[in-house]
Design a protein around this motif. Structure first.
Motif, PDB file in Angstrom:
ATOM      1  N   PRO A 196       4.587   2.878  -3.448  1.00 51.64           N
ATOM      2  CA  PRO A 196       4.890   4.012  -4.340  1.00 51.64           C
ATOM      3  C   PRO A 196       5.553   5.179  -3.607  1.00 51.64           C
ATOM      4  O   PRO A 196       6.470   5.805  -4.128  1.00 51.64           O
ATOM      5  N   ASN A 218       3.523   2.046 -10.753  1.00 52.50           N
ATOM      6  CA  ASN A 218       2.560   2.899 -10.051  1.00 52.50           C
ATOM      7  C   ASN A 218       2.465   4.292 -10.655  1.00 52.50           C
ATOM      8  O   ASN A 218       2.085   5.242  -9.966  1.00 52.50           O
ATOM      9  N   LYS A 219       2.794   4.432 -11.935  1.00 49.60           N
ATOM     10  CA  LYS A 219       2.866   5.767 -12.541  1.00 49.60           C
ATOM     11  C   LYS A 219       1.549   6.529 -12.458  1.00 49.60           C
ATOM     12  O   LYS A 219       1.549   7.750 -12.336  1.00 49.60           O
ATOM     13  N   LYS A 220       0.428   5.840 -12.469  1.00 45.41           N
ATOM     14  CA  LYS A 220      -0.865   6.533 -12.392  1.00 45.41           C
ATOM     15  C   LYS A 220      -1.063   7.215 -11.039  1.00 45.41           C
ATOM     16  O   LYS A 220      -1.758   8.224 -10.952  1.00 45.41           O
ATOM     17  N   LYS A 221      -0.443   6.674 -10.009  1.00 44.78           N
ATOM     18  CA  LYS A 221      -0.555   7.284  -8.677  1.00 44.78           C
ATOM     19  C   LYS A 221       0.252   8.569  -8.566  1.00 44.78           C
ATOM     20  O   LYS A 221       0.002   9.387  -7.696  1.00 44.78           O
ATOM     21  N   TYR A 222       1.254   8.736  -9.434  1.00 42.07           N
ATOM     22  CA  TYR A 222       2.104   9.930  -9.396  1.00 42.07           C
ATOM     23  C   TYR A 222       1.555  11.075 -10.237  1.00 42.07           C
ATOM     24  O   TYR A 222       1.981  12.208 -10.068  1.00 42.07           O
ATOM     25  N   LYS A 265       0.813  -1.215   0.000  1.00 40.87           N
ATOM     26  CA  LYS A 265       0.000   0.000   0.000  1.00 40.87           C
ATOM     27  C   LYS A 265       0.853   1.274   0.000  1.00 40.87           C
ATOM     28  O   LYS A 265       0.480   2.280  -0.592  1.00 40.87           O
ATOM     29  N   THR A 266       2.019   1.223   0.648  1.00 45.12           N
ATOM     30  CA  THR A 266       2.876   2.408   0.750  1.00 45.12           C
ATOM     31  C   THR A 266       4.094   2.341  -0.170  1.00 45.12           C
ATOM     32  O   THR A 266       4.944   3.222  -0.138  1.00 45.12           O
TER      33      THR A 266
END
Length: 126
Positions: A74, A116-120, A71-72
């Protein structure tokens, strides 16, 4: 299968960073005998600046812990990236023998970032 491989790699990478961070506080790992003189000088300079090693150690511990948990992960990758760039540059400039390990660690962190690029995207306003 990809998720299991990434989990194992992140666990190992996170534990390596946690270990390196704890060593900056407790100094339990011996210095290699064949360490280049420039690297020894740099280490002494970091110790002269009283706040620098504890700061880097705390970042390594925090980033390693964040990287271990999915969960953490990224956030852990972004926290560890500047430290890893410093490790990579130090190995390129003074101790090329450590470069393979630094490149493997960089590959794991880059994999996590790409995965995880979408989270950035909200960080850059898109």
């Amino acid at each position: 299968m990809k998720n299991k491989i990434l989990l194992i790699l992140c666990l190992l990478t996170g534990l390596m960073f946690i270990n390196a961070g704890l060593d900056k506080f407790f100094h339990y790992m011996p210095m290699p005998k064949d360490m280049p003189e420039e690297m020894v000088k740099a280490g002494k300079a970091f110790m002269e600046i009283g706040w620098l090693l504890p700061l880097v150690g705390a970042i390594e511990i925090l980033g390693g812990l964040l990287l271990v948990f999915p969960k953490t992960r990224p956030l852990g990758a972004i926290v560890l990236l500047p430290v890893l760039i410093g490790i990579l540059l130090a190995n390129i400039c003074t101790a090329p023998s450590g470069l393979p390990i630094a490149l493997v660690l960089l590959a794991v962190i880059v994999w996590v970032i790409i995965d995880n690029k979408k989270k950035y995207l909200p960080l850059i306003g898109k």
